[in-house]
Design a protein around this motif. Sequence first.
Motif, PDB file in Angstrom:
ATOM      1  N   LEU A  54      19.874 -19.286 -28.094  1.00 49.13           N
ATOM      2  CA  LEU A  54      21.426 -19.007 -27.709  1.00 49.13           C
ATOM      3  C   LEU A  54      21.472 -18.865 -26.074  1.00 49.13           C
ATOM      4  O   LEU A  54      20.539 -18.511 -25.579  1.00 49.13           O
ATOM      5  N   ALA A  55      22.576 -19.468 -25.516  1.00 51.12           N
ATOM      6  CA  ALA A  55      22.723 -19.036 -24.086  1.00 51.12           C
ATOM      7  C   ALA A  55      23.237 -17.515 -23.917  1.00 51.12           C
ATOM      8  O   ALA A  55      23.530 -17.081 -24.783  1.00 51.12           O
ATOM      9  N   ASN A  56      22.751 -17.119 -22.762  1.00 48.10           N
ATOM     10  CA  ASN A  56      22.672 -15.585 -22.526  1.00 48.10           C
ATOM     11  C   ASN A  56      23.258 -15.215 -21.246  1.00 48.10           C
ATOM     12  O   ASN A  56      22.562 -15.457 -20.310  1.00 48.10           O
ATOM     13  N   VAL A  57      24.332 -14.688 -21.232  1.00 45.95           N
ATOM     14  CA  VAL A  57      24.979 -14.294 -19.899  1.00 45.95           C
ATOM     15  C   VAL A  57      24.574 -12.602 -19.744  1.00 45.95           C
ATOM     16  O   VAL A  57      25.042 -11.929 -20.301  1.00 45.95           O
ATOM     17  N   LYS A  58      23.895 -12.237 -18.705  1.00 44.77           N
ATOM     18  CA  LYS A  58      23.343 -11.005 -18.418  1.00 44.77           C
ATOM     19  C   LYS A  58      24.024 -10.416 -17.338  1.00 44.77           C
ATOM     20  O   LYS A  58      24.080 -10.978 -16.232  1.00 44.77           O
ATOM     21  N   MET A  59      24.677  -9.283 -17.532  1.00 42.95           N
ATOM     22  CA  MET A  59      25.446  -8.503 -16.373  1.00 42.95           C
ATOM     23  C   MET A  59      24.971  -6.993 -16.294  1.00 42.95           C
ATOM     24  O   MET A  59      24.577  -6.478 -17.412  1.00 42.95           O
ATOM     25  N   ARG A  60      24.808  -6.464 -15.258  1.00 38.50           N
ATOM     26  CA  ARG A  60      24.958  -5.060 -14.911  1.00 38.50           C
ATOM     27  C   ARG A  60      26.302  -4.666 -14.587  1.00 38.50           C
ATOM     28  O   ARG A  60      26.661  -5.401 -13.602  1.00 38.50           O
ATOM     29  N   VAL A  61      26.743  -3.406 -14.997  1.00 38.55           N
ATOM     30  CA  VAL A  61      28.159  -3.290 -15.001  1.00 38.55           C
ATOM     31  C   VAL A  61      27.862  -1.849 -14.257  1.00 38.55           C
ATOM     32  O   VAL A  61      27.366  -0.675 -14.852  1.00 38.55           O
ATOM     33  N   TYR A  62      28.631  -1.527 -13.257  1.00 43.04           N
ATOM     34  CA  TYR A  62      28.693  -0.136 -12.481  1.00 43.04           C
ATOM     35  C   TYR A  62      30.284   0.519 -12.131  1.00 43.04           C
ATOM     36  O   TYR A  62      31.225  -0.377 -11.905  1.00 43.04           O
ATOM     37  N   PHE A  63      30.245   1.579 -12.828  1.00 47.73           N
ATOM     38  CA  PHE A  63      31.445   2.387 -12.765  1.00 47.73           C
ATOM     39  C   PHE A  63      31.432   3.414 -11.677  1.00 47.73           C
ATOM     40  O   PHE A  63      30.377   4.268 -11.791  1.00 47.73           O
ATOM     41  N   THR A  64      32.245   3.614 -10.778  1.00 47.50           N
ATOM     42  CA  THR A  64      32.324   4.613  -9.767  1.00 47.50           C
ATOM     43  C   THR A  64      33.576   5.608  -9.860  1.00 47.50           C
ATOM     44  O   THR A  64      34.627   4.911  -9.912  1.00 47.50           O
ATOM     45  N   GLY A  65      33.343   6.722 -10.021  1.00 47.11           N
ATOM     46  CA  GLY A  65      34.426   7.867 -10.269  1.00 47.11           C
ATOM     47  C   GLY A  65      34.208   8.706  -8.930  1.00 47.11           C
ATOM     48  O   GLY A  65      33.871   8.619  -7.931  1.00 47.11           O
ATOM     49  N   ARG A  66      34.507  10.248  -9.421  1.00 47.02           N
ATOM     50  CA  ARG A  66      34.344  11.121  -8.313  1.00 47.02           C
ATOM     51  C   ARG A  66      33.842  12.487  -9.046  1.00 47.02           C
ATOM     52  O   ARG A  66      34.126  12.779 -10.177  1.00 47.02           O
ATOM     53  N   GLU A  67      32.819  13.063  -8.444  1.00 46.55           N
ATOM     54  CA  GLU A  67      32.254  14.211  -8.959  1.00 46.55           C
ATOM     55  C   GLU A  67      33.209  15.424  -8.789  1.00 46.55           C
ATOM     56  O   GLU A  67      33.923  15.421  -8.135  1.00 46.55           O
ATOM     57  N   SER A  68      33.067  16.429  -9.748  1.00 46.01           N
ATOM     58  CA  SER A  68      33.594  17.587  -9.671  1.00 46.01           C
ATOM     59  C   SER A  68      32.684  18.751 -10.560  1.00 46.01           C
ATOM     60  O   SER A  68      31.863  18.040 -11.498  1.00 46.01           O
ATOM     61  N   HIS A  69      32.954  19.902 -10.449  1.00 47.87           N
ATOM     62  CA  HIS A  69      32.577  20.869 -11.266  1.00 47.87           C
ATOM     63  C   HIS A  69      32.966  20.662 -12.596  1.00 47.87           C
ATOM     64  O   HIS A  69      34.368  21.031 -12.547  1.00 47.87           O
ATOM     65  N   ALA A  70      32.393  20.458 -13.650  1.00 47.39           N
ATOM     66  CA  ALA A  70      33.004  20.337 -14.990  1.00 47.39           C
ATOM     67  C   ALA A  70      33.627  21.613 -15.541  1.00 47.39           C
ATOM     68  O   ALA A  70      34.362  21.542 -16.383  1.00 47.39           O
ATOM     69  N   ALA A  71      33.434  22.914 -15.094  1.00 41.81           N
ATOM     70  CA  ALA A  71      33.895  23.990 -15.651  1.00 41.81           C
ATOM     71  C   ALA A  71      34.896  24.589 -14.633  1.00 41.81           C
ATOM     72  O   ALA A  71      35.948  24.967 -14.974  1.00 41.81           O
ATOM     73  N   ILE A  72      34.714  24.533 -13.504  1.00 43.45           N
ATOM     74  CA  ILE A  72      35.570  25.181 -12.245  1.00 43.45           C
ATOM     75  C   ILE A  72      36.874  24.274 -11.943  1.00 43.45           C
ATOM     76  O   ILE A  72      37.718  24.958 -12.074  1.00 43.45           O
ATOM     77  N   ALA A  73      36.439  23.021 -11.890  1.00 37.31           N
ATOM     78  CA  ALA A  73      37.581  22.222 -11.352  1.00 37.31           C
ATOM     79  C   ALA A  73      37.381  20.679 -12.132  1.00 37.31           C
ATOM     80  O   ALA A  73      37.354  19.731 -11.300  1.00 37.31           O
ATOM     81  N   PRO A  74      37.364  20.607 -13.470  1.00 39.69           N
ATOM     82  CA  PRO A  74      37.374  19.364 -14.078  1.00 39.69           C
ATOM     83  C   PRO A  74      38.235  18.345 -13.538  1.00 39.69           C
ATOM     84  O   PRO A  74      38.322  16.922 -13.676  1.00 39.69           O
ATOM     85  N   TRP A  75      39.637  18.843 -13.307  1.00 41.94           N
ATOM     86  CA  TRP A  75      40.813  17.942 -12.976  1.00 41.94           C
ATOM     87  C   TRP A  75      40.493  17.292 -11.678  1.00 41.94           C
ATOM     88  O   TRP A  75      41.183  16.276 -11.588  1.00 41.94           O
TER      89      TRP A  75
END
Length: 405
Positions: A175-196
Amino acid sequence: MAQDWTQVIEAEIVARDAEIGSINKQIHENPELAYEEFKAHDAFVSILQSLGFEVTPRAFGLGTAFSAEVGTGGRLLIYNAEYDALPGIGHACGHNLIASSSFASFLGVAAALKASGLPGRVRLLGTPAEEGGGGKLKMIAAGAYKDAAACLMVHPGPGHTLSGPIRGVSYVRMLANVKMRVYFTGRESHAAIAPWDGVNALDAVCLSYNAISMLRQQMHPYERIHGVFRSAGDRPNVTPANCCVEYYVRSVTRTGAERLWQRVLKCFEGAAIATGCEVRTEALNSYADVRPSHALCKAYLDVMPQGTVAYDEPRDFLAGSTDMGDVCYECPGFHGAFGIGTKDGEANHTKGFAAAAGTPEAYALALECGKGMALVGWKVLTDDIFADEMRKEWEADMKVAAEGK
């Protein structure tokens, strides 16, 4: 006359069993990862030089590639020797056997060329980093396969999938094989104090994973998608802002694999929109489909012990991908396969297969294939009608490939 050179080829391979076996043992017992195959490279260069061959170490700009060539004029025949291993499980794809069979073929054809004085050239290439590193892609770009009449190699596979006296396969599509690396960028926060306050990149990863899993319902049976999470956050109480996944997308042709990748890409883009993340992709070493030469495959079938080699493979006998596919787009190619026995019926890329690749039985099968490839290679160099028909068939197939078929 032809029979005499056949005998020369076979006798040379038998006579050089110690050297071929030494390479096989050295590679199997010292597994090295892509572009780190220094021991394998040095062992090959040393043995070839001891046998009187002129060798170019660190060839084509790669520190673990080499090239050895014999003969003048005529057509150019190439054999590929692979020798990279897999992380954690060693030679679980049997590249020591690939190296041994190609080494045997080269030695046999070289002996016949020297003895006959006929025109023609045979080249042995040490090709690093097949396991995801795309070594042959770099060698193609550097001209390693330029003007080649044909390129041959053979690959081990799971012997338990073959039936009766069959121990090898001549015509193997991969088989032919297309290989990719994918990066997602979000924003850090304290998951308990301010998850929003956070934008969760791991949510985008999970959402895309599930979308791709649903996409599998609408794929062709021969197509494959598989991926891993490269990074998925550091601590549970920190909203992950940077995550990475790596995916392989396979289909029967380069065009088909690229078409399927475009569908997979929408899963990543949709997950980014849904979670508020940014997304970017990085192309890795994609491999073309293996398009074997029917002429070479039929010739191989003719020279192997009768009844031991099938023309077509069972479904999924060797359904992966390889950078030999890209070589098949440069010249007529042969990528036959032979089955080796594993203790519990394991296939490639398992510890059981790695153990089986180191057995005397597997080595004997590799040598048998090496003799067959040598005889086919000799036909390429000395049979003008065969070589012309093989070339015309390949040129016609390249036109078909250009149409995405």
